[in-house]
Design an enzyme around this catalytic site. Structure first.
Site, PDB file in Angstrom:
ATOM      1  N   GLU A 120       0.736  -1.549  -0.002  1.00 16.75           N
ATOM      2  CA  GLU A 120      -0.024   0.256   0.099  1.00 16.75           C
ATOM      3  C   GLU A 120       1.088   1.260  -0.061  1.00 16.75           C
ATOM      4  O   GLU A 120       2.415   1.730   0.719  1.00 16.75           O
ATOM      5  CB  GLU A 120      -1.025   0.137   1.086  1.00 16.75           C
ATOM      6  CG  GLU A 120      -1.956   0.971   1.032  1.00 16.75           C
ATOM      7  CD  GLU A 120      -2.573   1.021   2.365  1.00 16.75           C
ATOM      8  OE1 GLU A 120      -2.084   0.103   3.664  1.00 16.75           O
ATOM      9  OE2 GLU A 120      -3.729   1.830   2.211  1.00 16.75           O
ATOM     10  N   LYS A 197      -9.842   2.805  -2.620  1.00 21.08           N
ATOM     11  CA  LYS A 197      -9.622   1.850  -0.877  1.00 21.08           C
ATOM     12  C   LYS A 197     -11.664   2.179  -0.017  1.00 21.08           C
ATOM     13  O   LYS A 197     -12.183   3.149   0.489  1.00 21.08           O
ATOM     14  CB  LYS A 197      -8.525   2.173   0.173  1.00 21.08           C
ATOM     15  CG  LYS A 197      -8.582   1.667   1.436  1.00 21.08           C
ATOM     16  CD  LYS A 197      -7.703   1.992   2.290  1.00 21.08           C
ATOM     17  CE  LYS A 197      -7.510   1.543   3.315  1.00 21.08           C
ATOM     18  NZ  LYS A 197      -5.731   2.225   3.829  1.00 21.08           N
ATOM     19  N   CYS A 234      -5.286  -2.930   2.477  1.00 20.65           N
ATOM     20  CA  CYS A 234      -5.097  -2.269   3.693  1.00 20.65           C
ATOM     21  C   CYS A 234      -6.653  -3.312   4.572  1.00 20.65           C
ATOM     22  O   CYS A 234      -7.264  -3.824   4.538  1.00 20.65           O
ATOM     23  CB  CYS A 234      -4.235  -1.318   4.661  1.00 20.65           C
ATOM     24  SG  CYS A 234      -3.943  -1.316   5.564  1.00 20.65           S
TER      25      CYS A 234
END
Lengths: 386, 386
Positions: A120, A197, A234
C-alpha cells in the site's frame, strides 16, 4: 524482549519441531504437510543477493481436470522499507523507492511472474500517523497520468507483466480530492483502471480518514490476460463483506496491499486474508511493508504515550492463501522481499464445486437483512426470557 | 504416519520451542504471549479425573473501565465422543450420551460456568454420512417439549446455568419436518427459543441436505442474564455474512457447535471462528466432537474410495476466540473435554471503540450490492483492457 527476535514464524517452527510432528503442525496451521518450493533462475537469485532482498517461491498445486487445461499463473508480492530519510525532497524519496522496487520487479520478471503487486502507498513513507498535510500530500498523483503509473507502464510492457500499484491519488477533476488508490496496469502497458480503498481506518497511528474518504469505485474485478483480479486495500481486509463483493464480481485472485504494525494487528494478519480465500473460493495475496519510519516532527499516537518520531516496525510477513485453505510461509518480518507463488486458477472452481459456499450463501436473505439493519429504526432480532 | 500423533497443537508448540521464541510464536499465533490459566475447584478436577475427560480453563482479560463494572461471564464448551454402539437401541444410545454429558455439566457447575454449549447434534452419532433415514430420524425430537430439553431444563435450573443444546428437531406442527436446531434454555430452566441452522452442507460425508433444509429462524440473539448470545451451527461458520448478522443483532458471544473431521476442515478450524470474533467484535466458541463413529451398514463417501463403516476421526480442538484476536488453546484432538473461559463482555464495546469495524462497515452499500448480485440478470463489475 525484542519484538524482532523472530525472522519468520515459519522458520522458527521448522527449526525446533521434530519432523514427524512438524508435518502435522504444518498441515493444521498451513493446510499442507510440506511447502512446494519452486526453483528460481540464477538471474533472480543473484539480484536478490546483490541487492539484499529475500526471494521465495512456492507452488500451490490444484487437481488435474479432464476438460480444462491448468490455468497456471505466477503472482509476485513485494514488501520493502523506504529508502531515504523522510525529510529528503519528496521527489527524491519517491525516486529512491522506485529504484529499489524496479530491481525487485526485474527479479520477478526473471522468475516469470505474470502479475505483481506492491505494498500500500508504495511510493512513500506511511506518513498518515503525523496528521500533517504538508509535505505528504505532495506524494499524491494522478492515477492514470501520474509519474508512477507512467514509469510502471514501461516496465509492464517490457516484462509482459500485470502491475498493481497502490498510490496516493490526487483527483484534479473533483476538487483535488485525495484518495488511497490501486492502479491496475495491463501486461501490454495499458492503464486498465483503478480501485479506491473502500474502508478507511481511524485506529492507532492510522489516521487515514484525515487524508481521504471511503472509496467510490465499488468492487471492480480486472479481467487480465492472466486471470480475474481485484484489490482489497489494507483495512478493507477486516471487512468480510468487502472481500465477498469482489468474489461476487468474479475475482480469482484478490491482492491486499497493506501497511500495518506489529502491536496493532500481527495476530490478525494470518487470519483475515486467509479466511477470505476460504470463504470466497479465490486466492488472496497479503502484502505488508517492513522497517521503521522516522518522521521529521514528533507526533502522538493517541495512546497516552509520549510524543515520538518513529512509526513501526511494520512486520512484513507477506503471504499467499489458496481457496482450499493452504497458505505459503510468510516473507521475513523485517527484510525487503519478493514472494512468488505459482497458482492454478482452476482451483477456484474446484473448491466451489467441492465446498459449495456460493451455492449455499443465501444472498437474498442477507441483502434483505442488511437492508433492514441499515434502517434508523432497525429492531434487532432479540429473544428475551418470557 | 498417523493423523493422531498430536494430542494438541498447542502442547506440541510449547514443548519444543525455546521460551523466548515461544512467547513471540504464541503472540503471533494466539494473540497473547501467555495463557491466563484459571484455578479450578477440586470438585471439577476430580470429576474430570474420575470420568476421564480433559478440563481446561482460561481467562481472557479486558481493560478496566471507569463507569461500567466488568461483565465477567464463564462459558463452557463440551466436546465428546458417543458412548454406545450405533446399533444399540436409539433411546439407549441417547441416554448413554446424556449420562456422560451430565457429568461434564456437573463439573462445569462446580467451576461456576454460567453458559454452556454442547457440540452439534450432541444426543446422537453424526449419522448423516449414511444417507439412511432409519433409524436416525428417530433421534429427532420437539425443540420445546422433547425429552432432551426437559432433561436439561432441570439441570439449567439446578445449576443456574444457561444451556445451549443442539439437537435434531422434529417439527410436528409443520408436517413432521426435520431441522438441525439449537435450543436455548435460560438459567431459570425456561425454554427461551431456538435457532435453526442457516447453511446446510453438501460436502464429503456431510450429506445433511438429505435430512433437513436451510433454517427459517433468522439470526436470533438471546438476551440471557449473563449476556447476549447466539448460535451459528457448524457449516454456518464458513459464511461470514451469517456471523455478521448475529453481530448486527447485538450478539456478544456466538457459539459454533460443530461436527467436522480432520481431512476435510482441520486447517480451516483455527481460522474461521476466530476471524468472525475479530470481524464482529464479539466472542466466539468453536466446538467440535471427538472420536470415530462406526455405522451398522457400509456407506460410500463420494470420493472414489471403497464403501466403509467408520466416520471420523472428529478432531475436537474446541476453542474460544476474543474480539481482540486473542484465542485460548484448543482442547485435545481426541479426548472428551470441557473448556472453560472467563470472558469480560466489556471487551466487545472496547474493541468496537478501538477498531471501529461497525462504524466503517458501510452496510447500505452492501445491502444494495448484495441485492444487485442476487438478481438473475446481475452484471458483475468487470473491467476489461480497452
Amino acid at each position: 524482549m525484542s519484538d524482532f527476535n523472530l525472522h519468520s514464524l515459519e522458520e522458527c517452527l521448522e527449526s525446533h519441531i521434530p519432523l514427524n510432528e512438524y508435518k502435522e503442525v504444518k498441515r493444521i496451521l498451513y493446510g499442507t504437510t510440506e511447502d512446494h518450493v519452486l526453483n528460481l533462475p540464477t538471474a533472480a537469485i543473484s539480484l536478490a543477493a546483490d541487492y539484499n532482498f529475500e526471494i521465495k517461491a512456492y507452488g500451490i498445486p490444484a487437481r488435474k481436470e479432464e476438460i480444462r487445461k491448468p490455468r497456471k499463473v505466477r503472482v509476485g508480492a513485494i514488501q520493502n522499507s523506504i529508502v531515504l530519510s523522510t525529510s529528503a525532497p519528496i521527489d527524491k524519496q519517491r525516486e529512491a523507492i522506485w529504484e529499489k522496487v524496479r530491481i525487485i520487479i526485474k527479479a520477478a520478471s526473471a522468475a516469470d511472474v505474470n502479475i505483481i503487486c506492491m505494498q500500500e502507498a508504495w511510493t512513500m513513507p506511511f506518513a498518515f500517523c503525523t496528521r500533517e498535510k504538508f509535505p505528504w500530500c505532495e506524494f499524491a498523483e494522478d492515477a492514470e497520468t501520474g509519474p508512477t503509473t507512467k514509469m510502471l507502464q514501461e516496465l509492464a510492457k517490457a516484462y509482459n507483466m500485470v502491475i498493481i500499484s497502490s498510490i496516493l491519488e490526487r483527483d484534479t477533476t473533483h476538487g483535488d480530492t485525495i484518495w488511497n488508490t490501486s492502479v491496475v496496469i495491463s501486461n501490454h502497458g495499458r492503464y486498465m483502471g483503478k480501485h479506491r480503498k473502500n474502508h478507511i481506518p481511524r485506529v492507532g497511528d492510522f489516521n487515514e480518514s484525515t487524508y481521504y474518504m471511503e472509496g467510490n469505485t465499488g468492487h471492480p474485478v480486472f479481467e487480465t490476460e492472466f486471470g480475474k483480479i481485484a484489490v482489497n486495500i489494507c483495512y478493507g481486509r477486516h471487512h468480510p463483506q468487502n472481500w465477498m463483493m469482489f468474489g461476487l464480481n468474479g475475482a480469482e485472485i484478490v491482492f491486499n496491499p497493506s501497511a500495518t504494525v506489529g502491536a496493532l494487528s500481527e495476530p490478525l494478519w494470518g487470519i483475515e486474508a486467509r479466511n477470505a480465500a476460504i470463504a470466497n473460493s479465490y486466492f488472496t495475496v497479503a502484502i505488508n511493508r517492513v522497517g521503521t519510519e522516522e518522521f521529521p516532527n514528533e507526533y502522538t499516537s493517541g495512546d497516552g504515550q509520549k510524543a515520538h518520531r518513529a512509526f513501526g516496525p511494520f512486520y512484513g510477513s507477506s503471504y499467499v492463501a489458496a481457496p482450499n485453505g493452504v497458505r505459503t510461509p510468510g516473507l521475513s518480518r523485517h527484510r525487503d522481499g519478493l514472494l512468488i507463488a505459482e497458482l492454478d486458477l482452476n482451483m477456484c472452481r474446484q473448491v466451489k464445486d467441492f465446498w459449495n459456499f456460493p451455492m449455499t450463501q443465501r444472498l437474498p436473505l442477507y441483502a434483505e437483512s442488511f437492508q433492514r439493519a441499515s434502517q434508523l429504526d432497525f429492531k434487532p432480532q432479540i429473544i428475551r426470557e418470557q
